[in-house]
Enzyme design. Structure first.
Site: not given
Length: 361
Positions: A46, A337, A340
């Site tokens: 991610s 978040d 990240h």
């Protein structure tokens, strides 16, 4: 969302690194910026995903607001408010457009420039991250790349011509984070912890990774940058769920992943010896993360909030809740978040990796 600004116009990074940036993306005779390499292939999780999870059956996808609030195209599936580190590296190398995700079915012109295969929650091991639903693990990413290579062979007319082209490309891979976060250290992962102690698990990952990187080499990769696992014990999610006992981060988790990075460095040395026609480099994401978190006094950048996400997050996934309003002072937050970094953190961290990339080009 406004016009797209170049890396040199908007990068918040140490001034000493501009020498590297200029060397990587020097203007051509007509004043335009020429790409340092003709093509750029991205593998990972991610931290690099640019939309490959959007149509998968998974809770780990972010093609919704407030993700992309600072990205020119809005929410695209990037796990940040703006650009990822892979995006910033691409801009620095001189690529005019963002490298498209494999899931977007890039055309023949685009695949000659590069493809992004990264997938949120993906790992080196097939089973890592699957508790959230589907993802594209590294072995599957390599199978997708094989499809791309076959298309390039057809486009250029021969395998020889295709491999000459691919041999000039930069390959970057960021893997291993989810093999710990979404596998080994999950509370329910008692079976794998009983089967492998931390050193044995790291050895398992490195052995599997070795086979995968060799496969990448067989598919034409000759300039390969491999990122180590960052200090995942410093993410807001792990700080909140595990606790730090007064320390800045979860020290036990950072120590847990250290053997993987040691093994990865050893693997890179072995790859260099086994394949003298190729170049391999280690991207020290821990050093990059530490330096980025310190901000940059020269350009008055400082992260005042380092352990709290900028957006409101789900207690289940750690991702931003859809259509919520994030913090307004995003330049003060290290994390977007619960896992990240913000775009600014990426802009400060990515340039620290550039000298290694420069050496393998």
């Amino acid at each position: 969302m406004g016009s797209r600004r170049s890396f040199l116009q908007s990068c918040s990074c140490p001034l000493s690194l501009f020498v590297v940036v200029v060397a990587l993306a020097a203007p051509s005779a007509d004043g335009s910026r020429a790409a340092r390499v003709p093509c750029y292939f991205i593998f990972g999780d991610s931290l690099y995903d640019s939309g490959n999870n959007n149509n998968l059956n998974t809770s780990v996808k972010v093609n919704y607001s407030p993700y992309g609030i600072d990205f020119p195209a809005g929410p695209t599936g990037r796990f940040s408010n703006g650009r990822t580190a892979a995006d910033i590296i691409g801009e620095t190398l001189g690529f005019k457009d963002f490298i498209p995700p494999f899931a977007s079915n890039p055309d023949d012109r685009q695949i000659l420039v590069g493809v992004n295969y990264a997938s949120g929650s993906a790992g080196i091991l097939v089973q890592s991250g699957k508790q959230g639903g589907d993802n594209v693990d590294l072995s599957k990413q390599l199978r997708n790349h094989k499809v791309t290579v076959s298309r390039i062979v057809k486009k250029l007319g021969s395998k020889k011509a295709a491999f000459e082209h691919l041999g000039q490309c930069l390959y970057i891979c960021n893997m291993g984070n989810n093999d710990y976060i979404n596998n080994y250290i999950l509370p329910q992962s008692t079976a794998i912890r009983s089967q492998y102690n931390p050193a044995q698990f790291a050895a398992l990952l490195v052995a599997r990774y070795s086979a995968q990187i060799k496969r990448m080499y067989e598919l034409g990769a000759r300039k390969v940058a491999l990122a180590g696992i960052s200090n995942i014990g410093c993410t807001p999610s792990l700080i909140a769920t595990v606790g730090t006992n007064g320390a800045p981060c979860v020290t036990s988790v950072n120590q847990l992943v250290a053997p993987f990075n040691i093994g990865l460095k050893s693997l890179i040395s072995q790859l260099k010896s086994a394949h003298p026609d190729a170049k391999f480099g280690y991207l020290d994401t821990i050093r990059a993360g530490i330096l980025a978190s310190q901000g940059n006094r020269l350009i008055r950048s400082e992260f005042k909030v380092r352990t709290t996400p900028c957006c409101q997050v789900s207690t289940v996934t750690g991702l931003c809740l859809p259509n919520t309003v994030p913090c307004s002072q995003r330049q003060s937050y290290l994390f977007w978040d619960a896992f990240h970094p913000t775009e600014l953190a990426n802009r400060l961290g990515a340039p620290i990796l550039l000298p290694v990339i420069q050496r393998i080009l």
